[in-house]
Design an enzyme around this catalytic site. Sequence first.
Site, PDB file in Angstrom:
ATOM      1  CB  CYS A  76      -0.848   0.220   1.359  1.00 45.38           C
ATOM      2  SG  CYS A  76      -1.819  -1.320   1.397  1.00 45.38           S
ATOM      3  CB  CYS A  79      -0.017   3.625  -4.427  1.00 46.70           C
ATOM      4  SG  CYS A  79       0.374   2.534  -5.765  1.00 46.70           S
ATOM      5  CG  HIS A  80      -1.931   5.211  -0.994  1.00 45.63           C
ATOM      6  ND1 HIS A  80      -2.532   6.078  -1.612  1.00 45.63           N
ATOM      7  CD2 HIS A  80      -2.419   4.087  -1.163  1.00 45.63           C
ATOM      8  CE1 HIS A  80      -3.719   5.457  -2.303  1.00 45.63           C
ATOM      9  NE2 HIS A  80      -3.547   4.363  -2.133  1.00 45.63           N
ATOM     10  CB  CYS A 114      -6.019  -0.826  -3.274  1.00 45.97           C
ATOM     11  SG  CYS A 114      -6.459   0.775  -3.707  1.00 45.97           S
ATOM     12  CB  CYS A 180     -32.134   3.777  19.653  1.00 42.76           C
ATOM     13  SG  CYS A 180     -32.833   2.230  20.668  1.00 42.76           S
ATOM     14  CG  HIS A 181     -29.216   5.541  17.615  1.00 47.95           C
ATOM     15  ND1 HIS A 181     -28.365   5.690  18.922  1.00 47.95           N
ATOM     16  CD2 HIS A 181     -29.069   4.421  17.199  1.00 47.95           C
ATOM     17  CE1 HIS A 181     -28.041   4.521  18.893  1.00 47.95           C
ATOM     18  NE2 HIS A 181     -28.389   3.606  17.990  1.00 47.95           N
ATOM     19  NE  ARG A 218     -23.401  -0.604  18.593  1.00 46.28           N
ATOM     20  CZ  ARG A 218     -24.462  -1.432  19.269  1.00 46.28           C
ATOM     21  NH1 ARG A 218     -24.661  -2.660  19.125  1.00 46.28           N
ATOM     22  NH2 ARG A 218     -24.949  -0.691  20.314  1.00 46.28           N
ATOM     23  CB  CYS A 222     -28.308  -2.438  15.882  1.00 43.66           C
ATOM     24  SG  CYS A 222     -27.257  -1.142  16.720  1.00 43.66           S
TER      25      CYS A 222
END
Length: 261
Positions: A76, A79-80, A114, A180-181, A218, A222
Site C-alpha cells: 500500500c 503508492c501512498h 486496491c 433509539c438514536h 455494530r 443492533c
Amino acid sequence: MRASLIILALAIVGCSQQTNQPNANYETLDEVISGYAFLQPETQALQDDEFSNPGYLWVDKGEALFNEPAANGQSCASCHTDEDRSLIGASTHFPKYDERAGTLINIEGRINLCRVTHQSVPKLEYESEHLLALTTYVANLSKGSRVAGELSPKVQSNYDNGQAYFNMRRGQFNLSCAQCHDDNAGKSLRGDTISQGHSNGFPTYRLEWQTLGSLHKRFQYCDIGVRAEPLPGGSQTYIDLEYFLANRGRGLQVETPAVRR
C-alpha cells in the site's frame, strides 16, 4: 436472553428522561454530538490515552500490513507516500462512489479493490483481522479531521436506501434505529445513555465485545437486538446505511479507534 431482550424493547419504548452524563449538551440534542460525549469519564479517558486504548493494537498492525509488500512487490505504501497520494483525510470522504467499481463503496471496499488491482492478491474477508487492521490504520490517519459527508447525485438512491433502513421498523420488536438514536438520544437505558448513533469512531473497540469491530458488525448487533435478521458485513444495504450516517454526522471529528461500551 429472551427476558433481557424483552426488557430492552420495553426500555427503548419508554426510556427514562433522566440523563446521567454531564458531558453531552442534552438541552440541544438537535445538534450533532459524537458518541464520545455520552460516555462515562473513565471510558473517555481510555479512548484518549493512546497507550491504554486497545484499539491502537490494530493501528500498529495495520501500519505493518500497509508497508508489507505483496508477492508482486507492491505494498500500500508503494503508492501512498507522504508526498504522493497521502491518505491523510481520505477516510472522511467514505463511503463514496467509485468509478472503477461503478457503485458506492466504503473504506473496506476500497482497500480490497486496491489489493486486487494493484497487488494481485485476493480480497480480505469482511471482519477479518487484517481488513480491520488496515481499515483502522487508514481511518486513524484522519483522526481529528471532519467527516465530509458528501452527497452526490450518482448515489442519491444509496442515500435514500440508507435513510429508509435507518427509519424502518423491523424485527420481532418492531423497532428502528431512529427510535433509539433520534427519538431517545440522551435518555437513560439500563445505566447507559443512548447516543445519537454516529459512525465517526469506527472501527471501534467495544468493551462489550472485548475486541475491535467494524461499523457493520455494530449494525448486525443492533439488528439482532431487535430480533431482526442481520445482513452480511459488506452488504450494499449496510454500505448505504453507512453512507447515510456519514452525511447525518457531517462535521464530526474522526475518532478512530474510538472506545465504546
